[in-house]
Write a protein that holds these residues in place. Structure first.
Motif, PDB file in Angstrom:
ATOM      1  N   ASP A  31      44.175  39.808  44.710  1.00  0.00           N
ATOM      2  CA  ASP A  31      44.594  38.903  45.783  1.00  0.00           C
ATOM      3  C   ASP A  31      45.090  37.578  45.202  1.00  0.00           C
ATOM      4  O   ASP A  31      46.109  37.036  45.636  1.00  0.00           O
ATOM      5  CB  ASP A  31      43.438  38.616  46.747  1.00  0.00           C
ATOM      6  N   LEU A  32      44.339  37.075  44.230  1.00  0.00           N
ATOM      7  CA  LEU A  32      44.711  35.805  43.603  1.00  0.00           C
ATOM      8  C   LEU A  32      46.038  35.905  42.876  1.00  0.00           C
ATOM      9  O   LEU A  32      46.885  35.002  42.974  1.00  0.00           O
ATOM     10  CB  LEU A  32      43.617  35.362  42.633  1.00  0.00           C
ATOM     11  N   LEU A  33      46.259  36.982  42.157  1.00  0.00           N
ATOM     12  CA  LEU A  33      47.518  37.151  41.433  1.00  0.00           C
ATOM     13  C   LEU A  33      48.700  37.265  42.390  1.00  0.00           C
ATOM     14  O   LEU A  33      49.774  36.718  42.133  1.00  0.00           O
ATOM     15  CB  LEU A  33      47.443  38.360  40.511  1.00  0.00           C
ATOM     16  N   LEU A  34      48.495  37.947  43.527  1.00  0.00           N
ATOM     17  CA  LEU A  34      49.559  38.035  44.528  1.00  0.00           C
ATOM     18  C   LEU A  34      49.882  36.645  45.082  1.00  0.00           C
ATOM     19  O   LEU A  34      51.050  36.270  45.217  1.00  0.00           O
ATOM     20  CB  LEU A  34      49.170  38.985  45.656  1.00  0.00           C
ATOM     21  N   TYR A  35      48.851  35.887  45.403  1.00  0.00           N
ATOM     22  CA  TYR A  35      49.044  34.525  45.904  1.00  0.00           C
ATOM     23  C   TYR A  35      49.808  33.671  44.883  1.00  0.00           C
ATOM     24  O   TYR A  35      50.775  32.995  45.224  1.00  0.00           O
ATOM     25  CB  TYR A  35      47.690  33.876  46.224  1.00  0.00           C
ATOM     26  N   LEU A  36      49.345  33.713  43.643  1.00  0.00           N
ATOM     27  CA  LEU A  36      49.980  32.912  42.600  1.00  0.00           C
ATOM     28  C   LEU A  36      51.443  33.309  42.406  1.00  0.00           C
ATOM     29  O   LEU A  36      52.307  32.465  42.195  1.00  0.00           O
ATOM     30  CB  LEU A  36      49.210  33.031  41.292  1.00  0.00           C
ATOM     31  N   GLY A  37      51.714  34.602  42.507  1.00  0.00           N
ATOM     32  CA  GLY A  37      53.084  35.077  42.362  1.00  0.00           C
ATOM     33  C   GLY A  37      53.976  34.667  43.515  1.00  0.00           C
ATOM     34  O   GLY A  37      55.133  34.288  43.311  1.00  0.00           O
ATOM     35  N   ILE A  38      53.453  34.700  44.717  1.00  0.00           N
ATOM     36  CA  ILE A  38      54.251  34.339  45.897  1.00  0.00           C
ATOM     37  C   ILE A  38      54.502  32.841  45.965  1.00  0.00           C
ATOM     38  O   ILE A  38      55.587  32.395  46.293  1.00  0.00           O
ATOM     39  CB  ILE A  38      53.548  34.823  47.185  1.00  0.00           C
ATOM     40  N   THR A  39      53.484  32.052  45.648  1.00  0.00           N
ATOM     41  CA  THR A  39      53.587  30.599  45.826  1.00  0.00           C
ATOM     42  C   THR A  39      54.010  29.844  44.574  1.00  0.00           C
ATOM     43  O   THR A  39      54.337  28.669  44.662  1.00  0.00           O
ATOM     44  CB  THR A  39      52.237  30.018  46.270  1.00  0.00           C
ATOM     45  N   ASN A  40      53.940  30.496  43.432  1.00  0.00           N
ATOM     46  CA  ASN A  40      54.205  29.844  42.153  1.00  0.00           C
ATOM     47  C   ASN A  40      53.231  28.690  41.913  1.00  0.00           C
ATOM     48  O   ASN A  40      53.550  27.706  41.256  1.00  0.00           O
ATOM     49  CB  ASN A  40      55.659  29.366  42.052  1.00  0.00           C
ATOM     50  N   ASP A  41      52.038  28.802  42.496  1.00  0.00           N
ATOM     51  CA  ASP A  41      50.980  27.803  42.302  1.00  0.00           C
ATOM     52  C   ASP A  41      50.291  28.137  40.991  1.00  0.00           C
ATOM     53  O   ASP A  41      49.557  29.115  40.895  1.00  0.00           O
ATOM     54  CB  ASP A  41      49.986  27.868  43.465  1.00  0.00           C
ATOM     55  N   PRO A  60      36.703  30.003  37.656  1.00  0.00           N
ATOM     56  CA  PRO A  60      37.823  29.866  38.589  1.00  0.00           C
ATOM     57  C   PRO A  60      37.369  29.945  40.052  1.00  0.00           C
ATOM     58  O   PRO A  60      36.439  30.683  40.394  1.00  0.00           O
ATOM     59  CB  PRO A  60      38.730  31.042  38.237  1.00  0.00           C
ATOM     60  N   ILE A  61      38.064  29.166  40.880  1.00  0.00           N
ATOM     61  CA  ILE A  61      37.768  29.146  42.309  1.00  0.00           C
ATOM     62  C   ILE A  61      38.933  29.746  43.097  1.00  0.00           C
ATOM     63  O   ILE A  61      40.052  29.873  42.592  1.00  0.00           O
ATOM     64  CB  ILE A  61      37.458  27.729  42.808  1.00  0.00           C
ATOM     65  N   VAL A  62      38.654  30.088  44.335  1.00  0.00           N
ATOM     66  CA  VAL A  62      39.653  30.635  45.243  1.00  0.00           C
ATOM     67  C   VAL A  62      40.461  29.475  45.829  1.00  0.00           C
ATOM     68  O   VAL A  62      39.882  28.482  46.285  1.00  0.00           O
ATOM     69  CB  VAL A  62      38.959  31.433  46.371  1.00  0.00           C
ATOM     70  N   PRO A  63      41.796  29.575  45.829  1.00  0.00           N
ATOM     71  CA  PRO A  63      42.607  28.528  46.457  1.00  0.00           C
ATOM     72  C   PRO A  63      42.247  28.398  47.944  1.00  0.00           C
ATOM     73  O   PRO A  63      42.115  29.414  48.651  1.00  0.00           O
ATOM     74  CB  PRO A  63      44.044  29.037  46.299  1.00  0.00           C
ATOM     75  N   PRO A  64      42.105  27.185  48.432  1.00  0.00           N
ATOM     76  CA  PRO A  64      41.731  26.993  49.840  1.00  0.00           C
ATOM     77  C   PRO A  64      42.666  27.687  50.825  1.00  0.00           C
ATOM     78  O   PRO A  64      42.220  28.171  51.863  1.00  0.00           O
ATOM     79  CB  PRO A  64      41.780  25.469  50.010  1.00  0.00           C
ATOM     80  N   VAL A  65      43.950  27.782  50.500  1.00  0.00           N
ATOM     81  CA  VAL A  65      44.883  28.409  51.433  1.00  0.00           C
ATOM     82  C   VAL A  65      44.544  29.895  51.656  1.00  0.00           C
ATOM     83  O   VAL A  65      44.807  30.436  52.736  1.00  0.00           O
ATOM     84  CB  VAL A  65      46.351  28.205  50.986  1.00  0.00           C
ATOM     85  N   LEU A  66      43.946  30.553  50.683  1.00  0.00           N
ATOM     86  CA  LEU A  66      43.556  31.956  50.883  1.00  0.00           C
ATOM     87  C   LEU A  66      42.418  32.063  51.890  1.00  0.00           C
ATOM     88  O   LEU A  66      42.363  33.014  52.675  1.00  0.00           O
ATOM     89  CB  LEU A  66      43.171  32.607  49.562  1.00  0.00           C
ATOM     90  N   LEU A  67      41.506  31.103  51.876  1.00  0.00           N
ATOM     91  CA  LEU A  67      40.421  31.096  52.869  1.00  0.00           C
ATOM     92  C   LEU A  67      40.987  30.820  54.258  1.00  0.00           C
ATOM     93  O   LEU A  67      40.591  31.452  55.238  1.00  0.00           O
ATOM     94  CB  LEU A  67      39.371  30.057  52.496  1.00  0.00           C
ATOM     95  N   THR A  68      41.928  29.906  54.316  1.00  0.00           N
ATOM     96  CA  THR A  68      42.596  29.622  55.584  1.00  0.00           C
ATOM     97  C   THR A  68      43.334  30.861  56.084  1.00  0.00           C
ATOM     98  O   THR A  68      43.344  31.148  57.277  1.00  0.00           O
ATOM     99  CB  THR A  68      43.578  28.442  55.403  1.00  0.00           C
TER     100      THR A  68
END
Length: 146
Positions: A31-41, A60-68
């Motif tokens: 999930d984190l890798l997908l988020y990082l790939g989509i957002t370039n964060d 490492p922590i979960v980006p807050p936007v994933l919790l949202t």
């Protein structure tokens, strides 16, 4: 040809104060890798163990936007459901959430405003240890029947 029938969420008339929902989720490395790939964060705090080890979080922590995203997804899928529109979201991130940590989100309708055609949902998230990690208040416009 069959008709395309879409599921519809609850209308404002079908929702009552006190309606609730509980959702338990965890964020995987995938999930984190997908988020990082989509957002370039590329914040190293989200994925680099060596970097995070030297911070107050230790890992490492979960980006807050994933919790949202879990919150808004639950609203879109279940309460009120398909056709819902989030019009306001206020979130407090109390404690960090770590990779693969289970978080239980408790949703409760705390107000139904028929005049404005919106509902207010309170959300509390707790980790596996019972610690509150997130609080949110979401104002949602439920779907309408035309």
């Amino acid at each position: 040809m069959s008709e395309d029938v879409h599921r519809r969420g609850k209308t404002i008339d079908e929702i009552k104060e006190g309606d609730s929902l509980t959702v338990t989720e965890s964020i995987s490395d995938r999930d984190l890798l997908l988020y990082l790939g989509i957002t370039n964060d590329n914040n190293p705090l989200y994925i680099q163990h060596d970097y995070a080890r030297d911070t107050e979080y230790q890992k490492p922590i979960v980006p807050p936007v994933l919790l949202t995203g879990i919150i808004t997804s639950s609203i879109s899928k279940v309460l009120p459901g398909p056709g819902s529109d989030v019009v306001n979201l206020s979130t407090n991130f109390i404690l960090p959430v770590y990779h693969n940590e289970m978080v239980t989100f408790s949703f409760e309708v705390i107000k139904v405003d028929s005049m404005k055609e919106v509902i207010t949902i309170s959300v509390e998230g707790e980790n596996e240890d019972g610690d509150r990690v997130i609080d949110a208040v979401v104002i949602v416009k439920p779907p309408k029947i035309f």
